[in-house]
Design a protein around this motif. Structure first.
Motif, PDB file in Angstrom:
ATOM      1  N   LYS A 119     -23.944  50.590  18.710  1.00 20.61           N
ATOM      2  CA  LYS A 119     -22.934  50.865  17.648  1.00 20.61           C
ATOM      3  C   LYS A 119     -21.665  50.410  17.752  1.00 20.61           C
ATOM      4  N   LYS A 120     -20.863  50.143  16.911  1.00 18.27           N
ATOM      5  CA  LYS A 120     -19.302  49.382  16.937  1.00 18.27           C
ATOM      6  C   LYS A 120     -18.255  50.439  16.871  1.00 18.27           C
ATOM      7  N   HIS A 121     -18.530  51.581  16.287  1.00 23.95           N
ATOM      8  CA  HIS A 121     -17.432  52.633  16.290  1.00 23.95           C
ATOM      9  C   HIS A 121     -17.761  53.736  17.019  1.00 23.95           C
ATOM     10  N   SER A 122     -16.936  54.546  17.702  1.00 24.79           N
ATOM     11  CA  SER A 122     -17.143  55.270  18.719  1.00 24.79           C
ATOM     12  C   SER A 122     -17.602  56.784  18.365  1.00 24.79           C
ATOM     13  N   SER A 123     -17.384  57.225  17.054  1.00 25.05           N
ATOM     14  CA  SER A 123     -17.648  58.501  16.738  1.00 25.05           C
ATOM     15  C   SER A 123     -17.589  58.583  15.176  1.00 25.05           C
ATOM     16  N   PRO A 124     -18.433  59.583  14.666  1.00 23.46           N
ATOM     17  CA  PRO A 124     -18.435  59.754  13.152  1.00 23.46           C
ATOM     18  C   PRO A 124     -16.956  60.270  12.505  1.00 23.46           C
ATOM     19  N   GLU A 125     -16.057  60.534  13.449  1.00 23.51           N
ATOM     20  CA  GLU A 125     -14.671  60.861  13.121  1.00 23.51           C
ATOM     21  C   GLU A 125     -13.719  59.676  12.903  1.00 23.51           C
ATOM     22  N   ASP A 126     -14.061  58.745  13.445  1.00 21.79           N
ATOM     23  CA  ASP A 126     -13.203  57.580  12.952  1.00 21.79           C
ATOM     24  C   ASP A 126     -13.522  56.923  11.869  1.00 21.79           C
ATOM     25  N   ALA A 127     -12.599  56.402  11.221  1.00 22.70           N
ATOM     26  CA  ALA A 127     -12.410  55.792   9.913  1.00 22.70           C
ATOM     27  C   ALA A 127     -13.115  54.413   9.946  1.00 22.70           C
ATOM     28  N   TYR A 128     -13.782  54.234   8.849  1.00 24.31           N
ATOM     29  CA  TYR A 128     -14.672  52.741   8.894  1.00 24.31           C
ATOM     30  C   TYR A 128     -14.969  52.242   7.664  1.00 24.31           C
ATOM     31  N   PHE A 129     -14.941  51.123   7.116  1.00 19.54           N
ATOM     32  CA  PHE A 129     -15.188  50.629   5.791  1.00 19.54           C
ATOM     33  C   PHE A 129     -16.773  50.803   5.633  1.00 19.54           C
ATOM     34  N   PHE A 130     -17.110  51.448   4.517  1.00 20.01           N
ATOM     35  CA  PHE A 130     -18.501  51.737   4.056  1.00 20.01           C
ATOM     36  C   PHE A 130     -19.379  50.328   4.048  1.00 20.01           C
ATOM     37  N   GLU A 131     -20.467  50.451   4.820  1.00 14.80           N
ATOM     38  CA  GLU A 131     -21.319  49.285   4.528  1.00 14.80           C
ATOM     39  C   GLU A 131     -20.797  47.977   5.191  1.00 14.80           C
ATOM     40  N   GLU A 132     -19.556  48.032   6.015  1.00 12.93           N
ATOM     41  CA  GLU A 132     -18.898  46.822   6.578  1.00 12.93           C
ATOM     42  C   GLU A 132     -19.007  46.717   7.991  1.00 12.93           C
ATOM     43  N   ASN A 133     -19.245  48.033   8.658  1.00 12.21           N
ATOM     44  CA  ASN A 133     -19.452  48.235  10.148  1.00 12.21           C
ATOM     45  C   ASN A 133     -20.595  48.465  10.681  1.00 12.21           C
ATOM     46  N   ASP A 134     -21.711  48.475   9.843  1.00 11.86           N
ATOM     47  CA  ASP A 134     -23.064  48.957  10.183  1.00 11.86           C
ATOM     48  C   ASP A 134     -23.551  47.805  11.287  1.00 11.86           C
ATOM     49  N   PRO A 135     -23.890  48.009  12.300  1.00  7.27           N
ATOM     50  CA  PRO A 135     -24.411  47.334  13.418  1.00  7.27           C
ATOM     51  C   PRO A 135     -25.834  46.646  13.203  1.00  7.27           C
ATOM     52  N   LEU A 136     -26.118  45.557  13.578  1.00  8.60           N
ATOM     53  CA  LEU A 136     -27.065  44.766  13.501  1.00  8.60           C
ATOM     54  C   LEU A 136     -28.220  45.292  14.742  1.00  8.60           C
ATOM     55  N   ASN A 137     -29.535  45.096  14.423  1.00 15.25           N
ATOM     56  CA  ASN A 137     -30.527  45.063  15.296  1.00 15.25           C
ATOM     57  C   ASN A 137     -30.857  43.847  16.050  1.00 15.25           C
ATOM     58  N   GLU A 138     -30.291  43.603  17.086  1.00 10.63           N
ATOM     59  CA  GLU A 138     -30.433  42.183  17.410  1.00 10.63           C
ATOM     60  C   GLU A 138     -31.518  42.180  18.751  1.00 10.63           C
ATOM     61  N   MET A 139     -31.691  40.948  18.955  1.00 14.63           N
ATOM     62  CA  MET A 139     -32.872  40.599  19.879  1.00 14.63           C
ATOM     63  C   MET A 139     -32.179  40.108  21.076  1.00 14.63           C
ATOM     64  N   TYR A 140     -32.972  40.543  22.249  1.00 13.21           N
ATOM     65  CA  TYR A 140     -32.567  40.229  23.703  1.00 13.21           C
ATOM     66  C   TYR A 140     -33.924  39.788  24.687  1.00 13.21           C
ATOM     67  N   LEU A 141     -33.641  39.256  25.548  1.00 18.02           N
ATOM     68  CA  LEU A 141     -34.655  38.769  26.430  1.00 18.02           C
ATOM     69  C   LEU A 141     -34.210  39.231  27.763  1.00 18.02           C
ATOM     70  N   LEU A 142     -35.256  40.005  28.325  1.00 17.08           N
ATOM     71  CA  LEU A 142     -34.984  40.464  29.659  1.00 17.08           C
ATOM     72  C   LEU A 142     -35.805  39.792  30.749  1.00 17.08           C
ATOM     73  N   ASP A 143     -35.359  38.958  31.643  1.00 17.90           N
ATOM     74  CA  ASP A 143     -35.923  38.306  32.728  1.00 17.90           C
ATOM     75  C   ASP A 143     -35.857  39.203  34.071  1.00 17.90           C
ATOM     76  N   LEU A 144     -36.646  39.501  34.503  1.00 21.29           N
ATOM     77  CA  LEU A 144     -36.809  40.646  35.650  1.00 21.29           C
ATOM     78  C   LEU A 144     -36.013  39.964  36.985  1.00 21.29           C
ATOM     79  N   SER A 145     -35.819  38.466  36.925  1.00 24.24           N
ATOM     80  CA  SER A 145     -35.118  37.815  38.102  1.00 24.24           C
ATOM     81  C   SER A 145     -33.734  37.516  37.614  1.00 24.24           C
ATOM     82  N   ASN A 146     -33.473  37.427  36.146  1.00 25.82           N
ATOM     83  CA  ASN A 146     -32.232  36.801  35.833  1.00 25.82           C
ATOM     84  C   ASN A 146     -31.281  37.841  35.009  1.00 25.82           C
TER      85      ASN A 146
END
Length: 587
Positions: A119-146
């Motif tokens: 999430k990019k904005h910290s709480s529901p009480e913060d002002a934000y522009f509708f449909e402009e601050n929605d966070p993406l569901n992004e991909m990550y790679l976990l290497d157990l060594s690195n």
């Protein structure tokens, strides 16, 4: 035996996902409670680690577990609100914290591929522009060594699969819920490159599976993000082909093993796991393969595991190997409850179209509840115990029509109410009732109607289009399609299913219950959750006010802390008590 009660349903363990590894020896299941506790956001979850005979080896308890996977070496991983956890097969347990909400995690060789939303904005009480601050569901790679490496950064990933080398995903350019209905298939590279490889036009995509240069997924006019049943599209060497085109069955899941592709078929409530190359049926059963919203199985090519129930058997994990079928005992304490009969019924609608459904009754004189499923791209089915058998336990018969627009008879049937929602599909329900009367299966005028979501829309519509129902209980449904489009987070969904621009107004107004001219005679009880983002509660505030100010019999029961459906324990109890009391009041 006593009839089913809501307390029995609350004891049911909901088997959400069953998986096996490449050896077929390691089996795990994600199991959840059927309700949330008071003011709790998450359901209690359990991971059952099972032996080959389906006896329980270990149970891991948690909250908010989102996914599970097993590596080829038998290591279990699961994700929850705290991060990723790895356990099993002689290795030390690992717990990797992550600040975002993990949606999906899978092994990729000895590494882990996962998607998460930060999430990019910290709480529901913060002002934000509708449909402009929605966070993406992004991909990550976990290497157990690195450690953890972020892969994507400008694309939203709804779901993905990999075969250890190749990664494919269902993606969209924006993360809003409605963008699920305008998604594509993309190939993801570990350097962050994203290559769009398939665009479905107006249909939606899901259940993607990857095996080398073969990528298979389901394509359908789906209603909900979870209702993933349709045709199988095979993308091979860059060329896409609908390999089930014209089939009279619906497909709900795909798995690759070796050189074979296996699929789960549904034909009018009969499920078949089939080898799509040889066309050999591996297993078949009439009932429901779980999870209801997206039936699935897992296999290594020899062993097949899934969760299944029918009218006589409680939901359990099923293991099939060389034709031998074994079942778990996770819900054994409920197996001694009463089993209600179920009958597949088929009839012709007023335009001659073949329609199907299920009728569950212990006598033609019993009052009848017509239960309309949501979606509409979903279906009703016979299970040993579910939300409809509670009505059987209260002395009612239950009619479960799978009107046009439902799954179970192929793409053409599932898409046949597009642009006509609340038209001929509602007529299918009425003609189904008339058919049961003609056949002598219903010998009473005490006929009621209920349903949630699209079923809520249809049960609200029913009081505006018919006087045959003694009462209606309508749950979190649509009453005004125009206002729904403006406030729902599913604004692309109705455009696709209505097959029209909402701002042309005419079609949307024509199918809106609140716009219809009818002298309502049917008492109606409306129920809605305050926090519903899909069908906001304003839909029933509007309908309630409309009926009230016209002197009609209407009540509105409002549930705090509930979204699209009622899941707090006391709310579920209240829903059934009020529904049954309401129907018994109007005889």
């Amino acid at each position: 035996m006593e009839g089913h009660r809501i307390e029995d349903l609350l004891r049911l363990k909901n088997i959400e996902n069953v998986i096996t590894d490449s050896t077929g020896k390691h089996i795990a299941a994600l199991v959840g409670s059927t309700y949330r506790d008071y003011k709790k956001k998450e359901f209690k979850k359990y991971i059952y680690i099972l032996k080959e005979d389906l006896s329980t080896e270990r149970v891991i308890q948690g909250t908010g577990i989102t996914c599970i996977d097993i590596s080829d070496t038998g290591r279990l991983l699961y994700a929850d609100g705290y991060g990723i956890h790895i356990t099993g097969n002689g290795y030390s347990d690992l717990n990797i914290k992550f600040e975002g909400g993990i949606q999906q995690a899978k092994w990729m060789g000895d590494k882990i591929l996962f998607t998460a939303t930060i999430k990019k904005h910290s709480s529901p009480e913060d002002a934000y522009f509708f449909e402009e601050n929605d966070p993406l569901n992004e991909m990550y790679l976990l290497d157990l060594s690195n450690g953890i490496k972020k892969i994507t950064g400008d694309i939203h990933i709804w779901e993905f699969d990999n075969d250890g080398e190749n990664i494919y995903a269902v993606t969209s350019s924006k993360p809003m819920e409605s963008c699920w209905y305008s998604s594509s298939i993309s190939k993801i590279y570990l350097d962050g490159k994203v290559e769009k490889v398939y665009d479905p036009d107006f249909r939606e995509l899901g259940k993607i599976k990857v095996h080398g240069d073969r990528v298979a997924f389901l394509e359908s006019l789906m209603s909900d993000r979870g209702v993933i049943s349709g045709d199988i599209i095979l993308l091979e060497n860059g060329t896409a082909k609908n390999i089930t085109e014209g089939a009279g069955t619906t497909y709900s899941h795909i798995e690759f093993s070796g050189d074979s592709m296996y699929a789960l078929e549904n034909h009018m409530g009969t499920f078949t796991i089939r080898n799509m190359e040889s066309r050999k049926a591996i297993w078949e059963g009439s009932g429901i393969v779980y999870p209801v919203f997206s039936p699935a199985f897992s296999t290594n090519g020899n062993v097949f595991v899934f969760s299944y129930s029918n009218e006589k058997e409680i939901a359990e994990i099923v293991r099939v190997e060389s034709g031998k079928v074994s079942r778990s005992g996770i819900n054994s304490e409920l197996q001694n409850l009463k089993a209600y009969p179920s009958e597949l019924v088929e009839w012709k609608s007023s335009d001659g179209k073949d329609i199907y459904g299920f009728f569950r009754s212990e006598g033609s004189e019993k009052p009848v509840i017509v239960y309309i499923h949501g979606g509409p791209t979903s279906f009703s089915y016979p299970a040993f115990i579910d939300r409809t058998t509670i009505y059987l336990g209260a002395g009612f018969s239950v009619f479960l029509p799978n009107y046009r627009g439902s799954i179970g008879m192929g793409r053409q049937y599932a898409e046949s109410n597009r642009g006509d929602m609340g038209g001929m599909d509602f007529e299918d329900v009425i003609t189904g009732i008339n058919y049961l009367k003609q056949q002598g299966k219903i010998k009473t005028d005490r006929i009621y109607i209920t349903g949630g979501s699209y079923g809520g829309y249809m049960s609200a519509l029913a009081i505006m289009k018919s006087d045959i129902f003694k009462a209606s209980v309508s749950l979190y449904g649509i009453s005004d399609w125009i206002s729904f489009h403006g406030v729902s987070n599913l604004y692309n969904w109705d455009r696709v299913h209505m097959n029209d621009d909402p701002y042309n107004f005419k079609k949307y107004d024509g199918f809106s219950a609140i716009r219809m001219d009818h002298d309502v005679k049917t008492p109606v009880l409306l129920m809605h959750g305050v926090e519903d983002p899909y069908v906001p509660i304003g839909q029933y505030y509007e309908f309630y006010r409309f009926l009230k100010e016209h002197g009609k019999s209407v009540r509105l029961l409002v549930y705090p802390r509930e979204g699209h459906g009622f899941t707090e324990k006391d709310h579920m109890i209240t829903q059934y008590k009020e529904t049954i009391d309401f129907f018994n009041r109007y005889k």
